[in-house]
Design a protein around this motif. Structure first.
Motif, short mmCIF file in Angstrom:
data_model
loop_
_atom_site.label_atom_id
_atom_site.label_comp_id
_atom_site.label_asym_id
_atom_site.label_seq_id
_atom_site.Cartn_x
_atom_site.Cartn_y
_atom_site.Cartn_z
N SER A 89 38.55 56.60 32.31
CA SER A 89 39.71 55.73 32.21
C SER A 89 40.32 55.57 33.59
O SER A 89 40.57 56.57 34.28
CB SER A 89 40.74 56.34 31.24
N THR A 134 46.42 54.55 36.48
CA THR A 134 47.41 53.48 36.62
C THR A 134 47.89 53.41 38.05
O THR A 134 47.63 54.32 38.88
CB THR A 134 48.59 53.72 35.67
N ASP A 141 45.14 54.34 28.06
CA ASP A 141 45.10 52.99 28.63
C ASP A 141 44.99 51.98 27.49
O ASP A 141 45.09 52.33 26.33
CB ASP A 141 43.95 52.85 29.63
N ASP A 142 44.77 50.75 27.86
CA ASP A 142 44.70 49.68 26.85
C ASP A 142 43.29 49.40 26.38
O ASP A 142 43.06 48.44 25.64
CB ASP A 142 45.31 48.39 27.42
#
Length: 256
Positions: free
Chosen positions: A193, A196, A174-175
């Motif tokens: 995490s 998405t 992820d970011d």
């Protein structure tokens, strides 16, 4: 040249070249004796010899000496060339020995370099942490979320070695950028995490999906490594199953 110097030179020449010395002495002595006999018994002083006849006589008398010295010069030059050739051969052999010694020295240096490189690799390998990973999917309620649920990967990283991992960076797909940390020996760290949108859609429709994550780190000597894992989510009888595949560890050559 003084008489003493001349005598010294003749003595030295006689010792170094006895054949030439005694030949010249005998030959010149023979000519001198011939001239004495000629002038005493056969010379006609009333009609002296013409100059051209005197020249012919001297040329004939001393031409053998000229040829002798020509031959001696040839011998001397040949000997000098032989000595030069021998010196050149010895010099060439010495250079070949130097080249061989240099080659041997280079080979030894290469061998020492390989030994040092091997020792360094062994030292790095001995100090290398072994990191493994496992994960699962956590679904919890989220009163403020659009779907009322929150989907997360729960990931655990284990350092199953007696070596500390320094400047550890966790990439979870992820970011979210986590700060560098330390993963001590025989310790673990739990991270999470969010899934998405595409992963949530597949999860709800019970379609398999996967995500690749990695962790890069340094051993205690500062060499950087990268361990890559693949999280695979499948469904068995409607129940999600998460498997972790270890894709291997490599040296991390690019700066993060």
């Amino acid at each position: 040249m003084s008489f003493e110097k001349a005598k010294t030179f003749l003595d030295k020449y006689r010792k170094e070249h006895p054949f030439v010395f005694y030949f010249l002495l005998t030959y010149l002595g023979g000519i001198t004796l011939y001239l004495i006999i000629f002038f005493i018994w056969f010379a006609d002083y009333n009609s002296p010899m013409a100059l051209n006849e005197v020249g012919d006589f001297l040329a004939g008398a001393f031409s053998p000496i000229a040829f002798l010295f020509l031959y001696l010069g040839y011998r001397q030059n040949s000997e000098a060339l032989r000595i030069q050739a021998e010196e050149l051969r010895q010099s060439t052999e010495a250079l070949q020995l130097q080249v061989a010694e240099m080659k041997e020295s280079v080979e030894q240096q290469k061998l020492m370099g390989k030994i040092q490189e091997t020792e360094l690799e062994e030292r790095h390998n001995a100090a290398m942490p072994f990191i493994s990973s496992q994960g699962n999917i956590d679904v919890s309620s989220d009163l403020y979320g659009p779907s009322g649920q929150q989907f997360k990967f729960k990931i655990r990283f284990d350092n199953r070695s007696d070596n500390e991992a320094k400047n550890v960076f966790f990439y979870l797909g992820d970011d979210n950028n986590l700060p560098l940390s330390i993963l001590s020996k025989n310790s673990n760290r739990n991270l999470s995490s969010p899934l998405t949108g595409e992963e949530i859609t597949k999860y709800k429709s019970q379609q398999p999906f996967n995500r690749e994550i990695y962790v890069d780190f340094e051993n205690i000597y500062g060499r950087r490594f990268k361990s890559v894992f693949k999280l695979q989510c499948t469904f068995l009888n409607g129940s999600p199953q998460v498997f972790t595949e270890d894709l291997g560890m490599t040296k991390y050559t690019q700066p993060h």
